[in-house]
Write a protein that holds these residues in place. Sequence first.
Motif, PDB file in Angstrom:
ATOM      1  N   LYS A 304       0.836  -1.214   0.000  1.00  0.00           N
ATOM      2  CA  LYS A 304       0.000   0.000   0.000  1.00  0.00           C
ATOM      3  C   LYS A 304       0.865   1.257   0.000  1.00  0.00           C
ATOM      4  N   ARG A 305       2.000   1.204   0.734  1.00  0.00           N
ATOM      5  CA  ARG A 305       2.919   2.351   0.765  1.00  0.00           C
ATOM      6  C   ARG A 305       3.499   2.596  -0.646  1.00  0.00           C
ATOM      7  N   ILE A 306       3.903   1.533  -1.297  1.00  0.00           N
ATOM      8  CA  ILE A 306       4.473   1.662  -2.649  1.00  0.00           C
ATOM      9  C   ILE A 306       3.435   2.239  -3.596  1.00  0.00           C
ATOM     10  N   ILE A 307       2.222   1.753  -3.498  1.00  0.00           N
ATOM     11  CA  ILE A 307       1.130   2.244  -4.357  1.00  0.00           C
ATOM     12  C   ILE A 307       0.895   3.731  -4.122  1.00  0.00           C
ATOM     13  N   GLU A 308       0.962   4.150  -2.861  1.00  0.00           N
ATOM     14  CA  GLU A 308       0.766   5.563  -2.544  1.00  0.00           C
ATOM     15  C   GLU A 308       1.902   6.418  -3.106  1.00  0.00           C
ATOM     16  N   VAL A 309       3.130   5.901  -3.069  1.00  0.00           N
ATOM     17  CA  VAL A 309       4.274   6.623  -3.651  1.00  0.00           C
ATOM     18  C   VAL A 309       4.076   6.793  -5.154  1.00  0.00           C
ATOM     19  N   LEU A 310       3.637   5.747  -5.825  1.00  0.00           N
ATOM     20  CA  LEU A 310       3.401   5.823  -7.267  1.00  0.00           C
ATOM     21  C   LEU A 310       2.356   6.885  -7.592  1.00  0.00           C
ATOM     22  N   LYS A 311       1.363   7.001  -6.736  1.00  0.00           N
ATOM     23  CA  LYS A 311       0.294   7.980  -6.984  1.00  0.00           C
ATOM     24  C   LYS A 311       0.725   9.408  -6.650  1.00  0.00           C
ATOM     25  N   SER A 312       1.215   9.617  -5.433  1.00  0.00           N
ATOM     26  CA  SER A 312       1.451  10.974  -4.944  1.00  0.00           C
ATOM     27  C   SER A 312       2.764  11.563  -5.422  1.00  0.00           C
ATOM     28  N   LYS A 313       3.837  10.784  -5.409  1.00  0.00           N
ATOM     29  CA  LYS A 313       5.145  11.330  -5.764  1.00  0.00           C
ATOM     30  C   LYS A 313       5.361  11.389  -7.268  1.00  0.00           C
TER      31      LYS A 313
END
Length: 616
Positions: A304-313
């Motif tokens: 989930k953290r990796i997915i959030e990085v792909l989205k936000s960063k």
Amino acid sequence: MRTKLKLLFIVTLMLLGLAVATIINVSLNFREYSVKSALEKAEMAAKTVEDGLTAHMVNGIMDKREYFLEQISKNDNIKSLWLARSNHIIKQYGEGFNSETARDAIDKEVLKTGKSIKKIEETTNKINLRVTMPYKAITTGNANCLKCHDVKRGDTLGVISMEFDITDMRNTGFITILKILGINLIFIVVVLLLINYYVTPYMKLFEDLQEGIQKAYSGDFTHTFTTKIKGEAGKAVEQLNTLFMKMQEAFGEIRVNLATFVTERAASCNDPLFEAKQVINELSDIYKFKKTIELDENKNIIYKRIIEVLKSKFNIERFSFYEIDTKHSTRKLIYATHDDLKDICNTKHIDADSQKCRACRTNSDVISTDFNDLCYACCSNNIHYLCHPFQINDEASLLISMTTYDPNEIARLTSYMPSISNYLEAAKPVIESNILMDKLHDTSLRDGMTNLYNRRFLENFIDKIMSQIQRSEETYHVMMLDVDFFKMVNDTYGHDIGDKVIVDLANVLRNNIREADLAIRYGGEEFLVMLHNSTDEGALRVASNIHKDFGKLRFDVGNGESLHKTISIGISKFPKDGDSIWKCIKYADTALYQAKNTGRNKIVEFEDHMFDKDEY
């Protein structure tokens, strides 16, 4: 060099401007001075004539004035001199010598107004100064004009006109101006030579500084600065060379050290210092990311953290995130931003065999813009994709599949790959550790011989299963199985044959239940099967198939002999028979006991009369 030329050019223009201003000022002043000097001489000559004529009049020798005037006109560059009588004098004494009457309009104007007129006439070759002054009647001392003339005091008796040739003054002024111009030009040349002499070393130093700084922008601090300037500038150059030498050593080490922390970037920046700043910022973000995931509970939270990085960063709008079981060549979808992404690949076949995915098979990026129809597994013709695999270990990998309808977007996504890999690289040991822990935990929950879940698994997860059942109102059929007369097998043929019977029974269970069902080695030769949301008819059918398939097995015991075994099965229903799984397990065990006591090798469904529920 260009800067020095600009400087010399500007200084030259300034000096020339100063010279021109000086010459114009001198010219104007000289002309004014020349005219003023000529006027002063004209006034002095007119005064002399006036005084002389008065003296001639007083002495009664007025008839001798012609000689006097002739002598006067020979002096002081007087070109011509003449007198003009007023009408009063002409009436009284006549026109005088050589017709002393008004010759032109100037004479007439002065006779009329009694005011002097001074006029300069200038041509290309000559300059003439015309001065016409009135001669007025006075009554001072012996010079009482009223005694001889029939006029009033202050009346104009006549005029004195003179013409002066002041061309020499202009020529003298021109020569003077040329001298001044020459002096200024010599001064300009001397100044420029001095500036060139003193400024050239500084200009060379400045160009050397520019060259060194330009190299420094590219990360090259090896430039050595040189100068012939002594004093403070020379010391500054020495200090600058020392600084660049230290910068080269320090920056070289920084770049090497940074390269050990992050993978090579896709495109280097022209400014390595700015690039180093970006890398350090990225390292800081990655460090925070890694420290965060190290404390996460399991790998799913890390995903989930990796997915959030792909989205936000990285602002990636459309992507799918997969987990690959390399050992079994299967693919599992973890997350997809849009539902339509689930059908872009030939999902059913690739999930079952990840080697049909080009990215998984080659373990390299697959970019649709590299070649037409690059990946045949893609089912969409109007979409562009970038699939990025990342290996965690020999048994697990991750796959990020990014898609877009804009081919230009692929270039942006490609540029992010090194940074995305850096995040995945940071997460790799944590994910690997979680996979290992999951594997160890799973091993502790599985029977080593059959690889089925064991009783510990049931004890650890029964409460979780119960919570899920209560929320979704699910049902289970619980089957308890036991090999008939199993102790005899171990006693007669040995534990090797007994183990073979247990393993083959486990295989029969696996082959006859669904993925949603559970098969558990409950203990010894006892097995537990939990059928999820099955019907009564379906549960009996599964039990019958297990009973039949196991009954067909033959076990080689040596000496050409084979062994045939049977099983007994007890079945209970949740929540019909009991309000908890544990009760239903007990009831299934009761039904199994009933089967064994009534002849074995049969299937028995639990009934209330078999067990006193009030005592349980």
